[in-house]
Design a protein around this motif. Structure first.
Motif: not given
Length: 621
Positions: A283-306
């Motif tokens: 997907d390349g760096s531009a296609g990565i899903r990570l941020g405040r909006e879902y589904p990227g927010s789910a991965y952000l929540a995991l990073q906070r837990a880590i």
């Protein structure tokens, strides 16, 4: 229907494979934690007990209600982390008598951990059932009387036992006696129970080795209406529904692992579809899903837990099948990334087998493979690690990224019941260690390297502020640990207060940073000679002569007290081979043997030299 486990055909398997089989069985139990599966694990364990290197602990449960079904679930879960729990359940509703009677069955059992499990409805039926009839004055009186009761029990227990004590908080009813009006009052039924719990926490915090288990929060987490089974309560005095027992067992396990030092020291995480959504290589760096909006927010929540785990002192590492430079660049540059390369103490971003990478990570961090937890979205990779490295704690994930953070937080292997300065700075210690390794590779002679580190140590008798850390080291240190005797904080405090004992603590620092308190020795002192009871050092300080400095200090103190010799046992385990030649390297001779155990002795007419490259600071407090 829950998956059922099957007992391995142990008679057909070589003996050296039995421990691996038990690990696999116990890990499988964690995915299907039923009573039937718990019994399968326990039955198999009874057949291979002698082949296993487990830590044995005695646990006493003092209770006001029926909780026997929790015990096999707890024991089976503990075996997956190498802990063999011998559990004694006290008499029904006889907790007070057992605590106050110095000759009770409780104290004859000599527990290392005790749990005081009392329900609100048993201890305070007036408050539980009749809150609507109680005025503010009576509520305040009930709070004061209850807190005084708990204080008496805790003080009596502590005066008779050095075991860790875990105390349940009291549960708030699902429906208060006054309904919604109860929440409008500053002194109502629910607030009275919460006041007792606040005072319980305050009092427990002032006592060594007393911890609060938030039973009320556990019930709320599962769901107050889901927790209770009134029919079971009325018939067999068991308040919990069938599905609630495993939740209480899991909560007990969290405390048991923290107190026995058998939790995980490091979390190893995957990258693609774990720390971010998508596959970087496709997907390349531009296609990565990570941020405040879902589904990227789910991965952000995991990073906070880590990141929260890192704050507890959990070491972080990466194990990912990816292009190294591309992945590191994304971690460094992506604006939504919370976890940066500097947060990780080891990186294995390559196309190698993940099991091999995990072994390398454990070696780089100088910890056992059983100290690793593994987080990966791919069920195939998780199962491969379970099969090839059953000692690793594999965290189960559903297919929904929205649940990943909760699954990580639910893992019982990262719990801490206290946080020392060393815990908070542990990841920084490992980053400093990388710089030390780079210096070593560029140095010539070993002693030139040691001198270039500019090591300074502070060593002396342990003071009140260091007792918790000293006890923690005895529980968690495995490699450089000559006897692997484990002690609670209260046991260490008793030794430190006994004129017939010495408890030494050593802190160290060098040009790259502060190691913190990293080495401990305890010794029994007699007129003609001292016997070293425990001698241990954190693995991150090994190999620089710091252990020699501690031994030199101890032997100098013994000679100053008039002793003619110092003795010490080496008790071999599967993990402490790095300490096997410690005494012989320092001029000790074998005095006696007991099987594989060796007793060494050193005559104090020959002093042990302080390492020339280590500067001695003021004595440790």
């Amino acid at each position: 229907m829950a998956e059922e486990l099957h007992e391995p055909a142990s008679k057909m398997r070589p003996a050296d494979e039995e421990p691996q089989a038990l690990y696999r069985l116990a890990q499988s139990f964690s995915r299907a934690p039923t009573m039937v599966n718990a019994q399968v694990v326990l039955n198999h364990f009874s057949q291979v007990r002698d082949l296993l290197a487990l830590s044995a602990y005695r646990v006493a449960i003092l209770r006001s209600f029926t909780l026997e079904p929790v015990v096999p679930l707890l024991r089976a879960a503990a075996l997956s982390r190498g802990v063999d729990l011998d559990v004694q359940v006290g008499g029904f509703n006889s907790y007070g008598e057992e605590i106050l009677d110095p000759n009770s069955r409780l104290y004859r059992f000599e527990p290392q951990i005790a749990i005081l499990a009392i329900q609100t409805r048993d201890l305070l039926p007036e408050l539980w059932e009749g809150g609507a009839e109680l005025d503010a004055a009576r509520l305040r009186a009930l709070v004061a009387e209850t807190v005084e009761q708990y204080a008496g029990w805790i003080k009596a227990f502590r005066s008779r036992s050095q075991a860790h004590l875990i105390v349940h908080t009291l549960e708030v009813p699902a429906f208060s006696a006054l309904g919604a009006f109860d929440a409008q009052q500053s002194e109502g039924q629910s607030e009275a129970i919460r006041s007792i719990n606040r005072e319980l926490r305050r009092f427990a915090g002032a006592e060594r080795g007393v911890y609060v288990l938030d039973y009320d929060n556990l019930v709320a987490r599962v769901g107050r209406l889901n927790w209770r089974d009134e029919a079971k309560w009325l018939s067999i005095r068991m308040p919990m529904a069938a599905g609630a027992s495993i939740h209480l067992a899991d909560e007990y396990l969290r405390y048991a692992l923290a107190l026995t030092g058998r939790g995980c020291k490091a979390l190893v995480v995957d990258l693609d579809n774990t720390l971010w959504g998508g596959i970087l290589g496709e997907d390349g760096s531009a296609g990565i899903r990570l941020g405040r909006e879902y589904p990227g927010s789910a991965y952000l929540a995991l990073q906070r837990a880590i990141l929260a785990l890192r704050e507890r002192g959990v070491i972080l590492a990466v194990c990912s099948r990816n292009n190294h430079d591309e992945a590191v660049e994304l971690m460094r540059r992506h604006e939504a990334m919370l976890l940066r390369p500097e947060h990780f103490s080891a990186l294995r971003i390559n196309w190698n087998d993940k099991a091999a990478n995990l072994r390398e990570i454990a070696a780089e961090l100088n910890i056992g493979i059983d100290a690793l937890a593994f987080l990966d979205d791919d069920p195939v990779q998780r199962e491969q690690i379970r099969q090839l490295l059953p000692e690793v704690h594999v965290i189960e994930l559903s297919g929904d990224p929205a649940t990943y953070a909760a699954s990580l937080r639910a893992a019982p292997v990262f719990e801490r019941l206290s946080l020392s300065a060393e815990d908070r700075l542990r990841s920084d210690h490992y980053l400093a260690e990388k710089r030390r390794t780079e210096l070593r590779e560029s140095s010539g002679a070993l002693q030139d390297y040691y001198r270039s580190l500019e090591i300074a140590v502070r060593v002396g008798e342990a003071g009140p502020e260091s007792l918790s850390r000293v006890a923690e080291l005895t529980r968690k240190t495995n490699q450089f640990n000559l006897t692997t005797r484990r002690y609670s904080e209260q046991e260490i405090a008793a030794m430190a207060a006994d004129p017939g004992w010495r408890v030494y603590a050593l802190s160290a620092a060098d040009r790259f940073g502060d190691y913190g308190l990293v080495a401990v020795a305890t010794a029994r002192c007699e007129a003609d000679g001292w016997e070293i009871d425990a001698f241990l050092m954190s693995c991150r300080a090994m190999g620089r002569g710091i252990e020699t400095a501690l031994l030199a200090h101890l032997t100098r103190e013994a000679a100053g007290a008039g002793a003619r010799h110092v003795r010490g046992w080496y008790l071999p385990t599967k993990k402490n081979a790095p300490a096997s030649d410690f005494y012989s390297r320092h001029g000790f001779a074998v005095k006696a043997r007991d099987g594989d155990n060796l007793l060494f002795e050193h005559g104090l007419e020959t002093p042990i030299d302080w390492p020339k490259w280590i500067r001695r600071g003021p004595e440790q407090a």
